[in-house]
Design a protein around this motif. Structure first.
Motif, short mmCIF file in Angstrom:
data_model
loop_
_atom_site.label_atom_id
_atom_site.label_comp_id
_atom_site.label_asym_id
_atom_site.label_seq_id
_atom_site.Cartn_x
_atom_site.Cartn_y
_atom_site.Cartn_z
N THR A 169 0.88 -1.17 0.00
CA THR A 169 0.00 0.00 0.00
C THR A 169 0.91 1.22 0.00
OG1 THR A 169 0.00 0.17 2.40
CG2 THR A 169 -1.71 -1.21 1.42
N TYR A 170 0.33 2.41 -0.08
CA TYR A 170 1.16 3.61 0.00
C TYR A 170 1.85 3.71 1.36
CZ TYR A 170 -0.65 5.26 -4.46
OH TYR A 170 -0.94 5.38 -5.78
N GLU A 171 1.28 3.04 2.35
CA GLU A 171 1.82 3.15 3.71
C GLU A 171 2.86 2.09 4.03
OE1 GLU A 171 -1.65 3.30 3.11
OE2 GLU A 171 -1.34 5.47 3.06
N GLY A 172 2.78 0.94 3.40
CA GLY A 172 3.71 -0.13 3.79
C GLY A 172 3.53 -1.37 2.93
#
Ligand code: 7TS
Length: 411
Positions: free
Chosen positions: A262-265
């Motif tokens: 994801t964009y986060e991890g």
């Protein structure tokens, strides 16, 4: 001398051995640096590119499926070659050097703390020293070295005092690339485990030349390179015990090594792909798979028996040369196919150049073992190394070349 291998037949498999160098038949005595390749390996890589190339683990299309099957098939055969419990424990890297770096920078960073000790031997290749020094500097750990005696044997009595609860990992080559010593890796592994330390075997020299069974050794990691065992350059292996690999963080990030991003991890892929970021060396892994088949067909015990014969003959012949000092064990039962020496005060580079004029390839220098050379009081040495295609007549050509060098230098 009666070799256990049909060396004439083997030589016919290696196209490069027909070469002439300076108008003399090539005598290739530098296999410890990199071995030559049989036609089956060259052809397999060529065939792959001509008929089945596509990226692996990607497509549903036929070529991608064929490439993936070849790539994963090579992994399985390489796993069997070292008797891995599962091919999930076999990780493709670029070479032994990268395999060792992978362990130092994933397992090492996660597990080593200030004051912990990393135990190596005095005869390690730079590849099994420098990554540990870098790690030690980063985390405040200490690198110590098990002594090697004047004959080139490991001083296992030093293990009593050197192996302590502070020791977290022991790194040792199964065979030294300078001394040729076949190291007591089973004993070292057992004793290291006795204090709770892990053991990494640098098999860059051992795996191509000696039968290697990771379960019998009992080690935790094994690193080796394809190019020293009839395979191509650019492909190496890290074998590790599954539980350890599962617990280790990844080495490089990117495609293939993730399950979801994801964009986060990101979440990591399962073994072995967690450690294989990006498009791998597909043709090279296929080439290594074929190299392993080739060696398996000869039989690694037969490979070792042949090299024992040739090193025994080489040690006898080298001992006849006045002014020659052999480095490493003189017992062929405890030495692989590596003969390292100095000759009078002739610089190894001069010697190698004279031998090259005779069509003979040896290696001169410190062989990526500067600390060992310094300990031995040498700047450099000369090394002749043998493999499955080496003949006693080639040892004779080497000896003639050494006498020629002596006469040029009036020694
Ligand atoms: N460990 C040992 C014991 C080696 O002999 C070598 C290469 C390596 C590690 C590193 O292998 P790589 O494929 O990652 O470079 N040894 C030599 C040699 O003796 N001459 O040239 C390379």
């Amino acid at each position: 001398m009666t070799s256990t291998l049909d060396v004439a037949k083997i030589r016919a498999d290696f196209p490069i051995l027909n070469r002439r160098v300076h108008d003399k038949p090539l005598v290739f005595l530098d296999s410890a640096a990199s071995s030559q390749k049989p036609a089956v390996v060259i052809d397999a890589m060529d065939h792959y590119y001509r008929t089945s190339h596509a990226n692996v683990h990607r497509g549903v299309h036929t070529l991608s499926e064929e490439a993936t099957a070849l790539y994963e098939g090579a992994r399985r055969r390489i796993g069997k070659f070292i008797n891995a419990r599962s091919s999930r424990e076999v990780i493709f890297t670029r070479n032994a050097t990268e395999s060792i770096n992978l362990v130092a920078f994933t397992w090492g960073r996660a597990n080593l703390r200030s004051g912990d000790e990393i135990l190596l031997t005095e005869s390690e290749h730079h590849s099994n020293i420098v990554p540990w020094q870098m790690l030690a500097k980063e985390v405040g750990a200490i690198v110590r070295y098990i002594p090697v005696d004047a004959q080139g044997y490991l001083d296992t009595s030093a293990l009593d005092s050197m192996l302590t609860v502070k020791t977290k990992i022991v790194g040792i080559a199964s065979m030294s690339n300078v001394l040729g010593t076949i190291m007591p890796i089973e004993e070292v592994t057992q004793r290291a485990h006795g204090v709770g330390a892990l053991v990494l075997i640098d098999g860059a020299q051992g795996v191509p030349h000696l039968p290697t069974d990771v379960q019998a050794i009992g080690c935790d990691f094994l690193a080796f390179s394809g190019h020293k065992m009839c395979g191509p350059t650019g492909i190496g292996v890290l074998w590790g015990r599954r539980e350890l690999l599962e617990a280790m963080p990844p080495f490089l990030g990117g495609g293939d090594m993730i399950r979801t991003v994801t964009y986060e991890g990101a979440e990591w892929n399962e073994l072995p792909w967690k450690f294989e970021a990006g498009t791998p060396a597909i043709a090279e892994s296929i080439g290594l798979g074929v190299a392993v088949d080739y060696l398996s067909a000869l039989g690694m015990p037969a490979v070792r028996a042949h090299e024992r014969e040739i090193i025994a003959y080489a040690l006898d012949r080298l001992a006849e040369v006045p002014g020659l000092t052999l480095i490493g064990p003189d017992d062929p039962d405890r030495r692989g196919g590596v003969a390292t020496f100095t000759l009078d005060d002739i610089h190894p580079h001069d010697l190698a150049a004279i031998l090259d004029g005779e069509g003979i390839a040896i290696r001169a220098g410190h062989h990526c073992a500067m600390p060992l050379h310094r300990k031995l009081g040498l700047m450099a040495s000369s090394r002749a190394s043998f493999y499955i295609y080496s003949l006693p007549e080639e040892v004779d050509r080497l000896i003639e070349g050494l006498y020629k060098a002596k006469s040029i230098f009036k020694r």
